[in-house]
Write an enzyme that holds these catalytic residues in place. Sequence first.
Site, PDB file in Angstrom:
ATOM      1  N   HIS A 256      -1.204  -4.936  19.505  1.00  0.00           N
ATOM      2  CA  HIS A 256      -0.542  -4.950  18.230  1.00  0.00           C
ATOM      3  C   HIS A 256       0.039  -3.311  18.011  1.00  0.00           C
ATOM      4  CE1 HIS A 256      -0.551  -2.988  13.571  1.00  0.00           C
ATOM      5  NE2 HIS A 256      -0.310  -4.703  13.214  1.00  0.00           N
TER       6      HIS A 256
ATOM      7  N   GLU B 198       0.842  -0.700  16.475  1.00  0.00           N
ATOM      8  CA  GLU B 198      -0.610   1.066  15.936  1.00  0.00           C
ATOM      9  C   GLU B 198      -1.298   1.340  17.214  1.00  0.00           C
ATOM     10  OE1 GLU B 198      -4.264   2.244  12.907  1.00  0.00           O
ATOM     11  OE2 GLU B 198      -2.432  -0.057  12.258  1.00  0.00           O
TER      12      GLU B 198
ATOM     13  N   CYS C 173       1.158  -1.096   0.032  1.00  0.00           N
ATOM     14  CA  CYS C 173      -0.359  -0.139   0.112  1.00  0.00           C
ATOM     15  C   CYS C 173       1.030   1.479  -0.084  1.00  0.00           C
ATOM     16  CB  CYS C 173      -0.778   0.372   1.580  1.00  0.00           C
ATOM     17  SG  CYS C 173      -0.119   0.232   2.791  1.00  0.00           S
TER      18      CYS C 173
ATOM     19  N   HIS D 169       6.044  -4.997   8.720  1.00  0.00           N
ATOM     20  CA  HIS D 169       5.452  -6.236   9.557  1.00  0.00           C
ATOM     21  C   HIS D 169       6.389  -7.494   8.226  1.00  0.00           C
ATOM     22  CE1 HIS D 169       3.367  -5.253  12.844  1.00  0.00           C
ATOM     23  NE2 HIS D 169       4.518  -5.364  13.804  1.00  0.00           N
TER      24      HIS D 169
ATOM     25  N   SER E  79       1.949  -5.530   2.987  1.00  0.00           N
ATOM     26  CA  SER E  79       3.281  -5.186   3.651  1.00  0.00           C
ATOM     27  C   SER E  79       4.175  -6.014   3.244  1.00  0.00           C
ATOM     28  CB  SER E  79       4.064  -5.463   4.998  1.00  0.00           C
ATOM     29  OG  SER E  79       3.136  -6.436   5.424  1.00  0.00           O
TER      30      SER E  79
END
Length: 327
Positions: free
Chosen positions: A133, A135, A20, A49, A277
């Site tokens: 996580h 994020e 992305c 990741h 990713s």
Amino acid sequence: MSAAEKPPLMLYLAAPRGFCAGVDRAIKIVELALKVYGPPVYVRHEIVHNKYVVDGLRRQGAVFVDELDEIPQTDQPVIFSAHGVPKAVPEDAAARNMLYIDATCPLVSKVHKEAKIHRKRARDILLIGHKGHPEVIGTMGQLPQGAVTLIETVADAESIRPQEPDNLAWITQTTLSVDDTSDIVGILQRRFPSIVGPHKEDICYATTNRQEVVKVIAAKSDVVFVVGAPNSSNSQRLREVAERSGAAASHLVQRAADIDWRALEGVRSVGLTAGASAPEVLVDEVIDAFRSRFDVTVELEHTVDEDVVFTLPRALREKVAEMEAAV
């Protein structure tokens, strides 16, 4: 094995798939920092990741660390990963006089800004995401401890008892299952009709697009393979979506060597996609592995074009321009 001896296989290839804009930007930041400053360039946590990507950057001179105190006193830069970091991390870097570059995905930064706005408006904040996580840690770390409550499941949404039920807001991790998140949001909106959500959905365009096309290929495939890392949230969600969308089985593999070929006996159709990713070279590797064992027909399942590009951090752009002007 000759082509005549190979069993036929229809391979449905998802598009869009793989990198992305946020991942592409983060990798470019590390590569350009190595070019501008020379090695070593330090990176706090995995930049994205994916082991293949991380190992490739390591070979170029990137040094990956868990925390800033592992970095020796240096003028070399430290880069924060695409997943975002708690605000205490750049504050710590500044206190140590470190040169730091923030590679946080702009769509994650958007969620950080939303959280801060809700805090200014004295709202209780519910974050839909997965505990632990990076994020989620980064988003919750934008505000004082206790200011954000994590909602992981529909059960959490049904049982949460906020202090200010009439002054609530919800935000989400950007890499969640679109369908699961919709279920959770529906419960929160039923229980708390005045709850405030994002002006524009937090789940990123790439997560949504990849999940939509995997639904299409899963409905036509005996088995779906997702190329991605086990610690990649968006890749894990793709595997789950594939299973729910008609595929008898779905598997997450980092590369072709992870495929259990014995489990594919009698399979006639396979779906293939890649997490946000995962580089395209690993998708090609998987396709080549299938071609060596099957008489493969590839059918591209294309649902939407992606043209999103994120600009690099200004300071890094200026450094690159200076270097190019000096040549």
